[in-house]
Write a protein that holds these residues in place. Structure first.
Motif, PDB file in Angstrom:
ATOM      1  N   PHE A 115       0.901  -1.335   0.040  1.00  0.00           N
ATOM      2  CA  PHE A 115       0.041  -0.010   0.085  1.00  0.00           C
ATOM      3  C   PHE A 115       0.843   1.422   0.185  1.00  0.00           C
ATOM      4  O   PHE A 115       0.573   2.193  -0.715  1.00  0.00           O
ATOM      5  N   GLU A 116       2.035   1.330   0.802  1.00  0.00           N
ATOM      6  CA  GLU A 116       2.835   2.341   0.962  1.00  0.00           C
ATOM      7  C   GLU A 116       3.411   2.791  -0.622  1.00  0.00           C
ATOM      8  O   GLU A 116       3.371   3.815  -1.023  1.00  0.00           O
ATOM      9  N   ALA A 117       3.909   1.436  -1.419  1.00  0.00           N
ATOM     10  CA  ALA A 117       4.416   1.616  -2.750  1.00  0.00           C
ATOM     11  C   ALA A 117       3.407   2.226  -3.548  1.00  0.00           C
ATOM     12  O   ALA A 117       3.803   3.346  -4.542  1.00  0.00           O
ATOM     13  N   ALA A 118       2.165   1.888  -3.483  1.00  0.00           N
ATOM     14  CA  ALA A 118       1.031   2.122  -4.410  1.00  0.00           C
ATOM     15  C   ALA A 118       0.388   3.523  -4.054  1.00  0.00           C
ATOM     16  O   ALA A 118       0.261   4.281  -5.076  1.00  0.00           O
ATOM     17  N   TYR A 119       0.352   3.921  -2.658  1.00  0.00           N
ATOM     18  CA  TYR A 119      -0.469   5.046  -2.487  1.00  0.00           C
ATOM     19  C   TYR A 119       0.538   6.364  -1.971  1.00  0.00           C
ATOM     20  O   TYR A 119       0.040   7.533  -1.881  1.00  0.00           O
ATOM     21  N   GLN A 120       1.634   6.134  -1.253  1.00  0.00           N
ATOM     22  CA  GLN A 120       2.398   6.856  -0.561  1.00  0.00           C
ATOM     23  C   GLN A 120       3.912   7.311  -1.363  1.00  0.00           C
ATOM     24  O   GLN A 120       4.538   7.883  -0.644  1.00  0.00           O
ATOM     25  N   SER A 121       4.307   6.198  -2.247  1.00  0.00           N
ATOM     26  CA  SER A 121       5.507   6.526  -2.944  1.00  0.00           C
ATOM     27  C   SER A 121       5.430   7.406  -4.283  1.00  0.00           C
ATOM     28  O   SER A 121       4.440   7.930  -4.497  1.00  0.00           O
ATOM     29  N   VAL A 122       6.760   7.491  -4.601  1.00  0.00           N
ATOM     30  CA  VAL A 122       6.644   8.487  -5.842  1.00  0.00           C
ATOM     31  C   VAL A 122       5.752   8.040  -6.956  1.00  0.00           C
ATOM     32  O   VAL A 122       5.734   8.414  -7.915  1.00  0.00           O
ATOM     33  N   SER A 123       5.439   6.690  -7.010  1.00  0.00           N
ATOM     34  CA  SER A 123       4.543   6.110  -7.885  1.00  0.00           C
ATOM     35  C   SER A 123       3.176   6.850  -7.886  1.00  0.00           C
ATOM     36  O   SER A 123       2.416   6.719  -9.225  1.00  0.00           O
ATOM     37  N   THR A 124       2.758   7.567  -7.091  1.00  0.00           N
ATOM     38  CA  THR A 124       1.546   8.062  -6.987  1.00  0.00           C
ATOM     39  C   THR A 124       1.494   9.629  -6.488  1.00  0.00           C
ATOM     40  O   THR A 124       2.116   9.873  -5.750  1.00  0.00           O
ATOM     41  N   ASP A 125       0.836  10.374  -7.283  1.00  0.00           N
ATOM     42  CA  ASP A 125       0.747  11.677  -6.701  1.00  0.00           C
ATOM     43  C   ASP A 125      -0.720  11.679  -5.920  1.00  0.00           C
ATOM     44  O   ASP A 125      -1.783  11.853  -6.233  1.00  0.00           O
ATOM     45  N   ASN A 126      -0.386  11.677  -4.672  1.00  0.00           N
ATOM     46  CA  ASN A 126      -1.358  11.643  -3.382  1.00  0.00           C
ATOM     47  C   ASN A 126      -0.952  12.642  -2.517  1.00  0.00           C
ATOM     48  O   ASN A 126      -0.727  12.258  -1.273  1.00  0.00           O
ATOM     49  N   PRO A 127      -1.181  13.932  -2.631  1.00  0.00           N
ATOM     50  CA  PRO A 127      -0.636  14.892  -1.725  1.00  0.00           C
ATOM     51  C   PRO A 127      -1.587  14.903  -0.312  1.00  0.00           C
ATOM     52  O   PRO A 127      -1.232  15.321   0.692  1.00  0.00           O
ATOM     53  N   ASP A 128      -2.939  14.495  -0.630  1.00  0.00           N
ATOM     54  CA  ASP A 128      -3.636  14.395   0.653  1.00  0.00           C
ATOM     55  C   ASP A 128      -3.520  13.211   1.397  1.00  0.00           C
ATOM     56  O   ASP A 128      -4.176  12.944   2.415  1.00  0.00           O
ATOM     57  N   ASN A 129      -2.633  12.267   1.063  1.00  0.00           N
ATOM     58  CA  ASN A 129      -2.234  11.072   1.566  1.00  0.00           C
ATOM     59  C   ASN A 129      -3.508  10.349   1.857  1.00  0.00           C
ATOM     60  O   ASN A 129      -3.841   9.544   2.992  1.00  0.00           O
ATOM     61  N   ILE A 130      -4.259  10.072   0.731  1.00  0.00           N
ATOM     62  CA  ILE A 130      -5.869   9.353   0.838  1.00  0.00           C
ATOM     63  C   ILE A 130      -5.320   7.908   0.730  1.00  0.00           C
ATOM     64  O   ILE A 130      -4.799   7.359  -0.257  1.00  0.00           O
ATOM     65  N   LEU A 131      -5.799   7.209   1.594  1.00  0.00           N
ATOM     66  CA  LEU A 131      -5.780   5.529   1.460  1.00  0.00           C
ATOM     67  C   LEU A 131      -6.963   5.195   1.401  1.00  0.00           C
ATOM     68  O   LEU A 131      -8.013   5.774   1.950  1.00  0.00           O
ATOM     69  N   PRO A 132      -6.939   3.827   0.816  1.00  0.00           N
ATOM     70  CA  PRO A 132      -8.387   3.304   0.671  1.00  0.00           C
ATOM     71  C   PRO A 132      -9.018   2.658   1.812  1.00  0.00           C
ATOM     72  O   PRO A 132      -8.181   1.944   2.610  1.00  0.00           O
ATOM     73  N   GLN A 133     -10.446   2.829   2.038  1.00  0.00           N
ATOM     74  CA  GLN A 133     -10.843   2.426   3.318  1.00  0.00           C
ATOM     75  C   GLN A 133     -11.809   1.136   2.738  1.00  0.00           C
ATOM     76  O   GLN A 133     -12.637   1.258   1.686  1.00  0.00           O
ATOM     77  N   TYR A 134     -11.922   0.067   3.411  1.00  0.00           N
ATOM     78  CA  TYR A 134     -12.593  -1.245   2.874  1.00  0.00           C
ATOM     79  C   TYR A 134     -14.121  -0.762   3.025  1.00  0.00           C
ATOM     80  O   TYR A 134     -14.906  -1.164   2.222  1.00  0.00           O
ATOM     81  N   HIS A 135     -14.571  -0.017   4.181  1.00  0.00           N
ATOM     82  CA  HIS A 135     -15.725   0.312   4.707  1.00  0.00           C
ATOM     83  C   HIS A 135     -15.774   1.895   4.847  1.00  0.00           C
ATOM     84  O   HIS A 135     -15.075   2.296   5.462  1.00  0.00           O
ATOM     85  N   TYR A 136     -16.812   2.241   4.240  1.00  0.00           N
ATOM     86  CA  TYR A 136     -16.995   3.646   4.648  1.00  0.00           C
ATOM     87  C   TYR A 136     -18.702   4.027   4.641  1.00  0.00           C
ATOM     88  O   TYR A 136     -19.320   3.589   3.861  1.00  0.00           O
ATOM     89  N   THR A 137     -18.850   5.039   5.680  1.00  0.00           N
ATOM     90  CA  THR A 137     -20.294   5.214   5.875  1.00  0.00           C
ATOM     91  C   THR A 137     -20.654   6.559   5.296  1.00  0.00           C
ATOM     92  O   THR A 137     -20.188   7.434   5.863  1.00  0.00           O
ATOM     93  N   MET A 138     -21.541   6.432   4.326  1.00  0.00           N
ATOM     94  CA  MET A 138     -21.898   7.831   3.996  1.00  0.00           C
ATOM     95  C   MET A 138     -23.434   8.037   4.405  1.00  0.00           C
ATOM     96  O   MET A 138     -24.188   7.199   4.764  1.00  0.00           O
ATOM     97  N   PRO A 139     -23.901   9.104   4.006  1.00  0.00           N
ATOM     98  CA  PRO A 139     -25.345   9.689   4.527  1.00  0.00           C
ATOM     99  C   PRO A 139     -26.022   8.789   3.713  1.00  0.00           C
ATOM    100  O   PRO A 139     -27.335   8.215   4.401  1.00  0.00           O
ATOM    101  N   GLU A 140     -25.885   8.418   2.583  1.00  0.00           N
ATOM    102  CA  GLU A 140     -26.836   7.476   1.676  1.00  0.00           C
ATOM    103  C   GLU A 140     -26.842   5.897   2.138  1.00  0.00           C
ATOM    104  O   GLU A 140     -27.549   5.251   1.787  1.00  0.00           O
TER     105      GLU A 140
END
Lengths: 334, 157
Positions: A115-140
């Protein structure tokens, strides 16, 4: 189209690059034979379809499913089970489904490292350091994405597989030959090979197809092909010190790479009878070393800086050990 | 990893018919004592040792593998023990990348007369591996590793 009369065809991709789909399309006008003889019912790359459409089909209603890609997350595993149930013939198509291939090399790393290589290394432009969450609760409501497995598995480590078609990707002329065979079987002109067979490839090794000459020469150093100034066009690459994986690799490509002056990297997987691909290569590589002195042998072996990557480039997930220790340790097991 | 003093390592030992197997035989007839942790398998020569054997042993539950053969220059088949040496050095490097400590794979030369040497090497290796702790490679072969997620029967979309 008289859709109901034609046998059904499906193709699915799990953890793969999409090269297998390109290889299928690369059979050129033969694709028209596919269309003439099959009804394509499910092929996420090429047409729109929903999983629930497949679920609604009767069991065993798809004649032929080509499944490419390794099993990286629970979506892949679920679809593998689904396709197994709905298909009469399930083919592990391409190196990823057969033996893990390049995605399988992630089995040398912990999930966190991947995950670090995919989302936090030079391989990705991810300034907000967003990582995927398996579950997320939305209003919907709750939303979820598939869960990442700590270890990539091959298709046959998850469901029974009828045939294996190796290659990264399988050569298009081999695919065309297999399609010809299946059509002949449909017309009653041929019979299927025994279940569990490798199709679209030979039994022997790439060396058998390679025109280069072997001379039982031994070497004093391993060298990367790009560092070699005077590559001999005739002599075996391994005997020139180039780490060529031909001696353990299944024939099927026609020795394309060594013929073109590049070492075999082993994409067709282990030859018939090879239990552990890397082990067979270690035997082959150790045999060409011209030294009986442990220190000198070690110096020569320094010429292979990444032996596990060299010997298990395509085959890690399908090998006896399957993973590096970090991958299964990181999951808290054992 | 010294948390488990009761841990008894399982070591697979590959022996050469002409030297180390006879060394073990000698150790037996001479009533020399050595720990029962090693399971010896006789090969005709250390050169017969396919790295597959070692990998299979480790993946199948062994905590270490001892490869034994004739001293350099004394091979019954002229120079096959040198092949074993080269394979061993390459194998150990490769397995290190899998996270398998180099101490778990050992190469020992022992002639037919060296029962004492063989028993000493076995004692030493058992203690080294006891110190390292169990390898416990997951049992993939019986279907799936124990950390596999249990599957739902149907895909929920």
């Amino acid at each position: 189209m008289t859709t109901n009369a034609k046998p059904k065809f499906a193709m699915y991709w799990a953890a793969s690059c999409g090269g297998c789909e390109i290889a299928v399309l690369n059979i050129h006008e033969k694709i028209l034979d596919v269309d003439a003889n099959f009804e394509v019912v499910f092929w996420p790359v090429a047409m729109d379809a929903k999983y629930k459409d497949v679920q609604a089909m009767p069991d065993k209603s798809i004649l032929l499913t080509l499944f490419n890609g390794g099993i990286r997350n629970n979506e892949h595993e679920e679809i593998a089970h689904l396709m197994r149930r709905k298909s009469q013939i399930l083919v592990a198509f391409g190196s990823c489904a057969c033996e893990g291939c390049i995605p399988g090399l992630a089995n040398f790393s912990q999930t966190e490292q991947i995950f670090e290589a995919a989302y936090q290394s030079v391989s990705t432009d991810n300034p907000d350091n967003i990582l995927p969450q398996y579950h997320y609760t939305m209003p919907e409501g709750d939303i979820h994405i598939p869960e990442f497995y700590p270890v990539l598995k091959t298709l046959d480590q998850v469901v029974p597989v009828d045939y294996y078609m190796p290659g990264c990707p399988p050569e298009s002329h081999q695919i065309a030959a297999v399609i010809d065979l299946v059509i002949k079987v449909l017309n009653g002109e041929a019979s299927l090979p025994p279940p569990g067979s490798v199709i679209g490839a030979g039994d022997s090794t790439v060396c058998d197809d390679c025109k280069r000459e072997r001379d039982v020469k031994t070497i004093k150093k391993f060298i990367r092909i790009q560092d070699l100034d005077n590559l001999d066009p005739v002599i075996c690459l391994l005997e020139q010190g180039v780490p060529c994986n031909g001696p353990a690799t299944r024939q099927g490509c026609g020795a394309l790479c060594p013929t073109a002056g590049a070492q075999c990297i082993g994409c067709y997987g282990p030859a018939e009878g090879v239990i552990d691909y890397g082990a067979r290569l270690m035997t082959a590589f150790a045999s060409v070393i011209d030294s009986n002195d442990p220190e000198e042998i070690n110096r020569i072996l320094d010429g292979i800086p990444d032996p596990a990557g060299q010997f298990y480039r395509f085959n890690l997930a399908g090998s006896l050990l399957r993973t590096g220790r970090v991958a299964w340790k990181s999951n808290g097991s054992a | 990893m010294s948390d488990n003093q009761a841990f008894e390592p399982v070591i697979i030992g590959f022996t050469c018919n002409w030297c180390s197997y006879r060394a073990a035989d000698l150790a037996g007839t001479a009533r020399m004592k050595y720990p029962p942790n090693v399971r010896l398998i006789r090969l005709m020569c250390s050169g017969r040792l396919d790295p597959t054997f070692v990998i299979k042993a480790l993946s199948g539950g062994a905590d270490g593998v001892m490869i034994t053969g004739c001293h350099p220059g004394e091979c019954h088949y002229i120079e096959q023990n040198y092949k074993a040496l080269r394979r061993f050095l390459l194998l150990r490097r490769t397995l290190a990348q899998f996270g398998i400590e180099p101490e778990r794979i050992k190469l020992v030369w022992a002639s037919a007369a060296e029962g004492v040497r063989l028993t000493e090497e076995i004692k030493k290796m058992v203690e080294e591996i006891r110190h390292l702790g169990p390898l416990n490679w997951p049992k993939w072969s019986n279907g799936r590793p124990d950390h596999t997620v249990i599957l739902q029967e149907e895909v929920k979309v």
